[in-house]
Design a protein around this motif. Structure first.
Motif, PDB file in Angstrom:
ATOM      1  N   ARG A  67       0.846  -1.192   0.000  1.00 23.66           N
ATOM      2  CA  ARG A  67       0.000   0.000   0.000  1.00 23.66           C
ATOM      3  C   ARG A  67       0.879   1.238   0.000  1.00 23.66           C
ATOM      4  NH1 ARG A  67      -5.451   0.202   0.978  1.00 23.66           N
ATOM      5  NH2 ARG A  67      -6.427  -1.811   1.350  1.00 23.66           N
ATOM      6  N   PHE A  68       0.545   2.162  -0.861  1.00 25.58           N
ATOM      7  CA  PHE A  68       1.271   3.424  -0.933  1.00 25.58           C
ATOM      8  C   PHE A  68       0.278   4.564  -0.822  1.00 25.58           C
ATOM      9  CE2 PHE A  68       3.769   0.473  -3.655  1.00 25.58           C
ATOM     10  CZ  PHE A  68       4.995   0.547  -3.006  1.00 25.58           C
ATOM     11  N   LYS A  69       0.828   5.765  -0.558  1.00 21.22           N
ATOM     12  CA  LYS A  69      -0.003   6.968  -0.598  1.00 21.22           C
ATOM     13  C   LYS A  69       0.380   7.764  -1.834  1.00 21.22           C
ATOM     14  CE  LYS A  69      -1.609   7.719   4.067  1.00 21.22           C
ATOM     15  NZ  LYS A  69      -1.093   6.535   4.801  1.00 21.22           N
ATOM     16  N   GLU A  70      -0.625   8.149  -2.583  1.00 27.84           N
ATOM     17  CA  GLU A  70      -0.381   8.875  -3.819  1.00 27.84           C
ATOM     18  C   GLU A  70       0.482  10.114  -3.555  1.00 27.84           C
ATOM     19  OE1 GLU A  70      -3.855  10.566  -5.680  1.00 27.84           O
ATOM     20  OE2 GLU A  70      -2.924  10.494  -7.661  1.00 27.84           O
ATOM     21  N   GLY A  71       1.536  10.223  -4.337  1.00 30.84           N
ATOM     22  CA  GLY A  71       2.369  11.414  -4.260  1.00 30.84           C
ATOM     23  C   GLY A  71       3.382  11.420  -3.132  1.00 30.84           C
ATOM     24  N   GLN A  72       3.386  10.382  -2.280  1.00 25.77           N
ATOM     25  CA  GLN A  72       4.332  10.346  -1.165  1.00 25.77           C
ATOM     26  C   GLN A  72       5.480   9.380  -1.524  1.00 25.77           C
ATOM     27  OE1 GLN A  72       3.560   8.823   3.208  1.00 25.77           O
ATOM     28  NE2 GLN A  72       2.369  10.681   2.834  1.00 25.77           N
ATOM     29  N   PRO A  73       6.714   9.895  -1.652  1.00 25.63           N
ATOM     30  CA  PRO A  73       7.823   9.060  -2.116  1.00 25.63           C
ATOM     31  C   PRO A  73       7.980   7.789  -1.289  1.00 25.63           C
ATOM     32  CG  PRO A  73       8.504  11.345  -2.006  1.00 25.63           C
ATOM     33  CD  PRO A  73       7.139  11.273  -1.360  1.00 25.63           C
ATOM     34  N   ALA A  74       8.327   6.714  -1.958  1.00 25.88           N
ATOM     35  CA  ALA A  74       8.482   5.417  -1.287  1.00 25.88           C
ATOM     36  C   ALA A  74       9.821   4.804  -1.673  1.00 25.88           C
ATOM     37  CB  ALA A  74       7.348   4.489  -1.696  1.00 25.88           C
ATOM     38  N   THR A  75      10.391   4.068  -0.719  1.00 26.69           N
ATOM     39  CA  THR A  75      11.656   3.370  -0.954  1.00 26.69           C
ATOM     40  C   THR A  75      11.415   1.876  -0.811  1.00 26.69           C
ATOM     41  OG1 THR A  75      12.838   5.233   0.029  1.00 26.69           O
ATOM     42  CG2 THR A  75      14.055   3.174  -0.179  1.00 26.69           C
ATOM     43  N   ILE A  76      11.877   1.124  -1.790  1.00 29.36           N
ATOM     44  CA  ILE A  76      11.710  -0.333  -1.748  1.00 29.36           C
ATOM     45  C   ILE A  76      13.061  -0.983  -1.981  1.00 29.36           C
ATOM     46  CG2 ILE A  76      10.562  -2.349  -2.792  1.00 29.36           C
ATOM     47  CD1 ILE A  76       8.912   0.836  -3.436  1.00 29.36           C
ATOM     48  N   GLU A  77      13.371  -1.949  -1.135  1.00 26.89           N
ATOM     49  CA  GLU A  77      14.581  -2.746  -1.316  1.00 26.89           C
ATOM     50  C   GLU A  77      14.174  -4.054  -1.941  1.00 26.89           C
ATOM     51  OE1 GLU A  77      17.448  -1.687   2.414  1.00 26.89           O
ATOM     52  OE2 GLU A  77      17.002  -3.816   2.068  1.00 26.89           O
ATOM     53  N   VAL A  78      14.752  -4.355  -3.090  1.00 28.30           N
ATOM     54  CA  VAL A  78      14.432  -5.622  -3.740  1.00 28.30           C
ATOM     55  C   VAL A  78      15.675  -6.505  -3.730  1.00 28.30           C
ATOM     56  CG1 VAL A  78      13.419  -6.734  -5.751  1.00 28.30           C
ATOM     57  CG2 VAL A  78      12.839  -4.353  -5.241  1.00 28.30           C
ATOM     58  N   HIS A  79      15.587  -7.596  -2.981  1.00 27.86           N
ATOM     59  CA  HIS A  79      16.686  -8.547  -2.893  1.00 27.86           C
ATOM     60  C   HIS A  79      16.397  -9.694  -3.844  1.00 27.86           C
ATOM     61  CE1 HIS A  79      18.392  -6.910   0.943  1.00 27.86           C
ATOM     62  NE2 HIS A  79      17.173  -6.402   1.001  1.00 27.86           N
ATOM     63  N   ASN A  80      17.385 -10.006  -4.661  1.00 27.38           N
ATOM     64  CA  ASN A  80      17.223 -11.113  -5.585  1.00 27.38           C
ATOM     65  C   ASN A  80      18.010 -12.311  -5.060  1.00 27.38           C
ATOM     66  OD1 ASN A  80      17.069 -12.874  -7.707  1.00 27.38           O
ATOM     67  ND2 ASN A  80      17.991 -11.487  -9.216  1.00 27.38           N
ATOM     68  N   ASP A  81      17.312 -13.244  -4.458  1.00 26.55           N
ATOM     69  CA  ASP A  81      17.974 -14.419  -3.879  1.00 26.55           C
ATOM     70  C   ASP A  81      18.036 -15.584  -4.869  1.00 26.55           C
ATOM     71  OD1 ASP A  81      17.946 -12.784  -1.650  1.00 26.55           O
ATOM     72  OD2 ASP A  81      16.212 -13.775  -0.716  1.00 26.55           O
ATOM     73  N   THR A  82      17.943 -15.266  -6.161  1.00 28.99           N
ATOM     74  CA  THR A  82      18.054 -16.316  -7.179  1.00 28.99           C
ATOM     75  C   THR A  82      19.363 -16.119  -7.949  1.00 28.99           C
ATOM     76  OG1 THR A  82      17.089 -15.157  -9.084  1.00 28.99           O
ATOM     77  CG2 THR A  82      15.543 -16.105  -7.494  1.00 28.99           C
ATOM     78  N   ASP A  83      19.631 -17.035  -8.869  1.00 29.11           N
ATOM     79  CA  ASP A  83      20.849 -16.950  -9.678  1.00 29.11           C
ATOM     80  C   ASP A  83      20.617 -16.241 -11.014  1.00 29.11           C
ATOM     81  OD1 ASP A  83      22.453 -18.309  -7.806  1.00 29.11           O
ATOM     82  OD2 ASP A  83      21.610 -20.227  -8.456  1.00 29.11           O
ATOM     83  N   THR A  84      19.430 -15.670 -11.177  1.00 27.44           N
ATOM     84  CA  THR A  84      19.087 -15.016 -12.440  1.00 27.44           C
ATOM     85  C   THR A  84      18.827 -13.534 -12.194  1.00 27.44           C
ATOM     86  OG1 THR A  84      17.962 -17.062 -13.079  1.00 27.44           O
ATOM     87  CG2 THR A  84      17.505 -15.111 -14.402  1.00 27.44           C
ATOM     88  N   PRO A  85      19.460 -12.637 -12.947  1.00 31.49           N
ATOM     89  CA  PRO A  85      19.132 -11.210 -12.803  1.00 31.49           C
ATOM     90  C   PRO A  85      17.642 -11.007 -13.038  1.00 31.49           C
ATOM     91  CG  PRO A  85      21.048 -11.515 -14.212  1.00 31.49           C
ATOM     92  CD  PRO A  85      20.481 -12.878 -13.982  1.00 31.49           C
ATOM     93  N   GLU A  86      17.033 -10.098 -12.274  1.00 33.49           N
ATOM     94  CA  GLU A  86      15.579  -9.936 -12.348  1.00 33.49           C
ATOM     95  C   GLU A  86      15.197  -8.479 -12.639  1.00 33.49           C
ATOM     96  OE1 GLU A  86      12.662 -11.195 -12.423  1.00 33.49           O
ATOM     97  OE2 GLU A  86      13.103 -13.332 -12.202  1.00 33.49           O
ATOM     98  N   GLN A  87      13.989  -8.330 -13.160  1.00 29.28           N
ATOM     99  CA  GLN A  87      13.367  -7.024 -13.339  1.00 29.28           C
ATOM    100  C   GLN A  87      12.049  -7.046 -12.584  1.00 29.28           C
ATOM    101  OE1 GLN A  87      14.245  -4.215 -14.718  1.00 29.28           O
ATOM    102  NE2 GLN A  87      16.016  -4.759 -15.994  1.00 29.28           N
TER     103      GLN A  87
END
Ligand SMILES: [Cu+2]
Length: 502
Positions: free
Chosen positions: A83-103
């Motif tokens: 859940r986000f609030k419209e217009g309020q900046p958000a920071t997300i950390e995405v950890h890739n625990d696989t052996d394949t680069p991800e998008q």
């Protein structure tokens, strides 16, 4: 769809060839990262993130003791509701625990290309066994989602064949409509396999007007291919069907009370399938499509969603009992595509009854009598299929060009000037329905199979077989912008193109 899916599932399972997989190997993806444009404006926030996501191989229990192995977010399917609030900046950390680069793609949001999550736009990959911290300002409000944007090619464990799908809700500054509570439903199939052939039923779409020239062209190309001894190109079918990661009857029911107004946010998280959904004895008042409020909310007995489409609809609970909310296709529902809706103090066996015949028409939710604003420029796009041309897979082209399968970033084919309004005139010279998606922008539906319309804003729209459709958008989010069919088999085999700003 139903008949087709059933037929496909009964076809002999085919062995996946290794050849296709090499097109999409992680190493080639990595080398593309080096070619990605640089984004000097990128911020490196240091505070705690709003969300942490882990991409990892995970077991998902779709029914008691029935476990499928897939790649998912935070070890769960669907991924957590963000859940986000419209217009309020958000920071997300995405950890890739696989052996394949991800998008990780923020579908339906107007973010910049460096965080959008599409290698074709130059978004850096989340490295294998690595992490990427991203910052963006969520917008617009409404029901969005996130999913992997990796290409899968012939690998049915990769891309959206995996469990990398999760809902996003961006809270508006003011909440419209009155309802008692919200329920998020993510529709998703598991255990895909290849099959060949099968026509896609599409009599649920209206207007149904086909263009003779497109039909003649598509049919003669297909005939010529078959006459040369080519088989039909590969399709994908599935063994198991789920809502919120559980097969029908094996998850928690949606528990309701008589008189309640429940707002359902339904997401078709399928890699390839078009889905329907009905609840016996009830109707859906559609209030938003792809998270955008519609000009004319309207009641319908059935929801139809192409891959990546979302519908928000209010159901008034006024028909007490225990019901199956499920797909119209008996076989898919029988293999799990449904969820039980249970009224308080009712505990009988869940009942399914098919709804009356119904055709899906986007313009039902449009502005009455309004005509769309004229565009500054119109782009023509013709979609075509080269049957089985890519090692047994159908090759897809836009204006005769297939997006290269070996390279992530290519020059843009269409050029935009900021602030101008563009119309895309899509002509589908194939018999398939294509759920067409534009990244980082929303478009307005302006013509459906020859019928003018206005006011419905979406980011995915189904273009029927041999039909034409027009959508308009304003160039208001500079950067490379991907346009593609959201059907994984189609996008992976050529059905993509890029816009840039000049
Ligand atoms: Cu398609």
């Amino acid at each position: 769809m139903s008949k087709d899916v059933r037929t496909r599932r009964n076809f002999l399972k085919l062995t996946v060839t290794a050849a296709g997989a090499t097109f999409f190997s992680p190493s080639s993806s990595l080398s593309q990262t080096a070619l990605a444009p640089q984004f000097p404006g990128q911020r490196l926030e240091t505070g705690p993130p709003d969300y942490i996501l882990h991409i990892a191989s995970s077991p998902v229990e779709i029914a008691p003791k029935h476990i499928v192995s897939t790649i998912a977010y935070n070890g769960q399917f669907p991924g957590p509701l963000l859940r986000f609030k419209e217009g309020q900046p958000a920071t997300i950390e995405v950890h890739n625990d696989t052996d394949t680069p991800e998008q990780l793609h923020w579908h339906g949001q107007m973010v910049s290309a460096d965080v959008d999550g599409a290698a074709e736009e130059g978004t850096p990959f989340i490295p294998a066994r690595g992490m990427r911290r991203i910052v963006f300002t969520p917008r617009p409000s409404g029901f969005r989602f996130y999913h992997t944007h990796n290409r899968a090619g012939a690998d049915l464990h990769a891309g959206q064949y995996s469990g990398q799908v999760g809902p996003v809700y961006i809270e508006p500054k003011h909440e419209p409509g009155s309802y008692d509570r919200e329920v998020f439903l993510v529709l998703k199939e598991f255990e895909p396999s290849f099959s060949q052939g099968g026509d896609m039923a599409q009599d649920f779409l209206t207007p149904a007007t086909r263009v003779k020239e497109l039909e003649t062209s598509g049919e003669s190309a297909m005939k010529a291919s078959l006459a040369k001894g080519m088989p039909h190109g590969y399709e994908v079918g599935y063994r198991y069907f789920t809502i919120n990661g559980r097969m029908l009857g094996h998850g928690e029911p949606v528990r309701v009370k008589q008189g309640e107004r429940v707002l359902f946010h339904v997401l078709n998280g399928s890699a390839t399938e078009i889905r329907s959904l009905a609840l016996p004895g009830h109707s859906f008042k559609v209030v938003a499509l792809d998270g955008n409020e519609v000009p004319t909310p309207a009641e319908v007995p059935v929801l139809w969603l192409g891959t990546a489409e979302r519908i928000s609809a209010i159901v008034e609970m006024k028909h007490p009992g225990v019901w199956i909310m499920g797909d119209l296709a008996d076989d898919d529902r029988g293999h799990g595509m449904g969820i039980v809706v249970e009224y308080a103090e009712h505990n009988t066996k869940p009942v399914w009854t098919p709804p009356r015949p119904f055709h899906w028409d986007y313009s039902r939710f449009a502005k009455g009598d309004a005509t769309a604003v004229s565009p500054d420029e119109t782009f023509e796009m013709r979609f075509a299929k080269d049957n089985a041309a890519e090692e047994g897979f159908n090759r897809w082209t836009i204006n005769g060009v297939a997006y290269p399968m070996t390279q992530a970033v290519v020059p843009a084919s269409f050029h935009l000037k900021q602030g101008r309004r563009y119309r895309i005139r899509m002509r589908n010279a194939s018999d398939d329905i294509h759920p067409i998606h534009l990244h980082r922008h929303s478009f307005e539906l302006t013509k459906l199979a020859g019928k003018p319309t206005a006011g419905v804003m979406k980011d995915v729209v189904r273009v029927g077989g041999y039909q034409e459709m027009e959508v308009d958008f304003t160039a208001d989010n500079p950067g490379l912008t991907l346009f593609h069919c959201h059907q994984q088999l189609h996008m992976d085999f050529g059905f993509m193109t890029l816009f840039d700003y000049v």
